[in-house]
Scaffold this motif. Structure first.
Motif, mmCIF file in Angstrom:
data_model
loop_
_atom_site.group_PDB
_atom_site.id
_atom_site.type_symbol
_atom_site.label_atom_id
_atom_site.label_comp_id
_atom_site.label_asym_id
_atom_site.label_seq_id
_atom_site.Cartn_x
_atom_site.Cartn_y
_atom_site.Cartn_z
ATOM 1 N N ARG A 1 64.290 -7.474 -42.421
ATOM 2 C CA ARG A 1 62.942 -7.504 -41.858
ATOM 3 C C ARG A 1 62.307 -6.116 -41.747
ATOM 4 O O ARG A 1 61.145 -6.002 -41.420
ATOM 5 N N GLU A 2 63.076 -5.074 -42.029
ATOM 6 C CA GLU A 2 62.558 -3.719 -41.877
ATOM 7 C C GLU A 2 61.357 -3.441 -42.769
ATOM 8 O O GLU A 2 60.506 -2.637 -42.425
ATOM 9 N N LEU A 3 61.276 -4.094 -43.923
ATOM 10 C CA LEU A 3 60.118 -3.869 -44.788
ATOM 11 C C LEU A 3 58.842 -4.297 -44.070
ATOM 12 O O LEU A 3 57.811 -3.645 -44.198
ATOM 13 N N VAL A 4 58.922 -5.347 -43.289
ATOM 14 C CA VAL A 4 57.749 -5.834 -42.551
ATOM 15 C C VAL A 4 57.534 -5.008 -41.293
ATOM 16 O O VAL A 4 56.421 -4.553 -41.022
ATOM 17 N N THR A 5 58.594 -4.802 -40.523
ATOM 18 C CA THR A 5 58.439 -4.121 -39.238
ATOM 19 C C THR A 5 58.163 -2.630 -39.371
ATOM 20 O O THR A 5 57.560 -2.037 -38.482
ATOM 21 N N ARG A 6 58.585 -2.020 -40.477
ATOM 22 C CA ARG A 6 58.368 -0.592 -40.672
ATOM 23 C C ARG A 6 57.388 -0.307 -41.808
ATOM 24 O O ARG A 6 57.421 0.758 -42.415
ATOM 25 N N TRP A 7 56.491 -1.259 -42.074
ATOM 26 C CA TRP A 7 55.559 -1.143 -43.191
ATOM 27 C C TRP A 7 54.719 0.129 -43.118
ATOM 28 O O TRP A 7 54.515 0.811 -44.115
ATOM 29 N N ALA A 8 54.207 0.468 -41.951
ATOM 30 C CA ALA A 8 53.369 1.671 -41.813
ATOM 31 C C ALA A 8 54.153 2.922 -42.169
ATOM 32 O O ALA A 8 53.627 3.846 -42.786
ATOM 33 N N GLU A 9 55.411 2.954 -41.820
ATOM 34 C CA GLU A 9 56.270 4.087 -42.117
ATOM 35 C C GLU A 9 56.573 4.171 -43.614
ATOM 36 O O GLU A 9 56.628 5.253 -44.190
ATOM 37 N N ILE A 10 56.774 3.007 -44.240
ATOM 38 C CA ILE A 10 57.158 2.962 -45.656
ATOM 39 C C ILE A 10 55.963 3.234 -46.556
ATOM 40 O O ILE A 10 56.008 4.094 -47.443
ATOM 41 N N ALA A 11 54.879 2.504 -46.362
ATOM 42 C CA ALA A 11 53.721 2.594 -47.254
ATOM 43 C C ALA A 11 52.817 3.772 -46.929
ATOM 44 O O ALA A 11 52.067 4.230 -47.781
ATOM 45 N N GLY A 12 52.889 4.251 -45.712
ATOM 46 C CA GLY A 12 51.991 5.307 -45.286
ATOM 47 C C GLY A 12 50.861 4.710 -44.462
ATOM 48 O O GLY A 12 50.447 3.567 -44.694
ATOM 49 N N PRO A 13 50.336 5.471 -43.509
ATOM 50 C CA PRO A 13 49.329 4.924 -42.597
ATOM 51 C C PRO A 13 48.028 4.503 -43.279
ATOM 52 O O PRO A 13 47.404 3.523 -42.887
ATOM 53 N N GLU A 14 47.611 5.221 -44.343
ATOM 54 C CA GLU A 14 46.345 4.887 -45.010
ATOM 55 C C GLU A 14 46.425 3.519 -45.678
ATOM 56 O O GLU A 14 45.456 2.770 -45.696
ATOM 57 N N SER B 1 49.121 1.290 -56.428
ATOM 58 C CA SER B 1 50.311 0.442 -56.565
ATOM 59 C C SER B 1 51.541 1.231 -57.026
ATOM 60 O O SER B 1 52.655 0.947 -56.590
ATOM 61 N N ASP B 2 51.373 2.220 -57.887
ATOM 62 C CA ASP B 2 52.527 3.023 -58.324
ATOM 63 C C ASP B 2 53.159 3.766 -57.149
ATOM 64 O O ASP B 2 54.385 3.834 -57.031
ATOM 65 N N VAL B 3 52.318 4.303 -56.273
ATOM 66 C CA VAL B 3 52.806 5.023 -55.096
ATOM 67 C C VAL B 3 53.525 4.055 -54.160
ATOM 68 O O VAL B 3 54.601 4.363 -53.630
ATOM 69 N N ILE B 4 52.950 2.870 -53.971
ATOM 70 C CA ILE B 4 53.559 1.876 -53.085
ATOM 71 C C ILE B 4 54.919 1.445 -53.628
ATOM 72 O O ILE B 4 55.897 1.375 -52.882
ATOM 73 N N LEU B 5 54.980 1.169 -54.936
ATOM 74 C CA LEU B 5 56.251 0.771 -55.546
ATOM 75 C C LEU B 5 57.312 1.857 -55.371
ATOM 76 O O LEU B 5 58.466 1.568 -55.042
ATOM 77 N N GLU B 6 56.923 3.088 -55.579
ATOM 78 C CA GLU B 6 57.865 4.194 -55.426
ATOM 79 C C GLU B 6 58.384 4.282 -53.999
ATOM 80 O O GLU B 6 59.583 4.431 -53.761
ATOM 81 N N ARG B 7 57.487 4.157 -53.020
ATOM 82 C CA ARG B 7 57.882 4.260 -51.617
ATOM 83 C C ARG B 7 58.782 3.098 -51.201
ATOM 84 O O ARG B 7 59.761 3.286 -50.479
#
Length: 159
Positions: free
Chosen positions: A32-45, A87-93
């Motif tokens: 569930r960390e992908l959902v709960t830590r989404w802001a940390e993973i994808a970045g705040p913007e 999307s490339d940045v998101i995939l990488e993160r």
């Protein structure tokens, strides 16, 4: 008569772990960390305008290596194009978070986000109650400190 031992409270997240684990697994999330830590993973913007919905894993073909999943994101309508360009940045993160190439592509669903965007800011305390609290703070010489403490005291009394 024996004295009762110390009470050890368990975090609610530990108690509900199995319930959430099953719900997230149904959506294709191994953790569930992908959902709960989404802001940390994808970045705040990016996280302000998007949230992960599910991961779609292709059916494995016998004798072939497992293909990467498709991450489905819910995106606010006007920001979908901007996020698609990222999307490339998101995939990488996301893959960096997992530690392997778990996600190969992104899919977008335009819809309002399920969470509120901003926390509701509390209204300022009533000036009359601030003045009433300020009267009790006469011994404080610093005027700015006295005003700040009066506002704090009025806000605490209100709640």
């Amino acid at each position: 008569m024996s004295k009762p031992g110390p009470i050890s409270a368990k975090p609610l997240s530990l108690l509900l772990n199995d319930v959430f684990k099953e719900a997230y697994a149904k959506q294709g999330f191994a953790a569930r960390e992908l959902v709960t830590r989404w802001a940390e993973i994808a970045g705040p913007e990016i996280a302000v305008h998007s949230e992960p919905l599910k991961m779609q894993w292709p059916r494995p073909v016998e004798g072939q290596p497992q293909e990467p999943a498709t991450l489905v994101l819910r995106v606010e309508g006007p920001m979908a194009l901007e996020i698609q360009h990222s999307s490339d940045v998101i995939l990488e993160r996301v893959n960096r978070f997992f530690g392997w190439s778990a996600v190969g592509k992104l899919a977008f669903r335009q819809a309002p986000l399920s969470r509120s965007r901003r926390p509701v800011r509390p209204r300022p305390p009533d000036p009359k109650s601030v003045a009433k609290v300020a009267e009790t703070l006469g011994s404080i010489e610093d005027e700015q400190l006295r005003d700040a403490l009066a506002r704090l005291g009025a806000a605490i009394k209100r709640n």
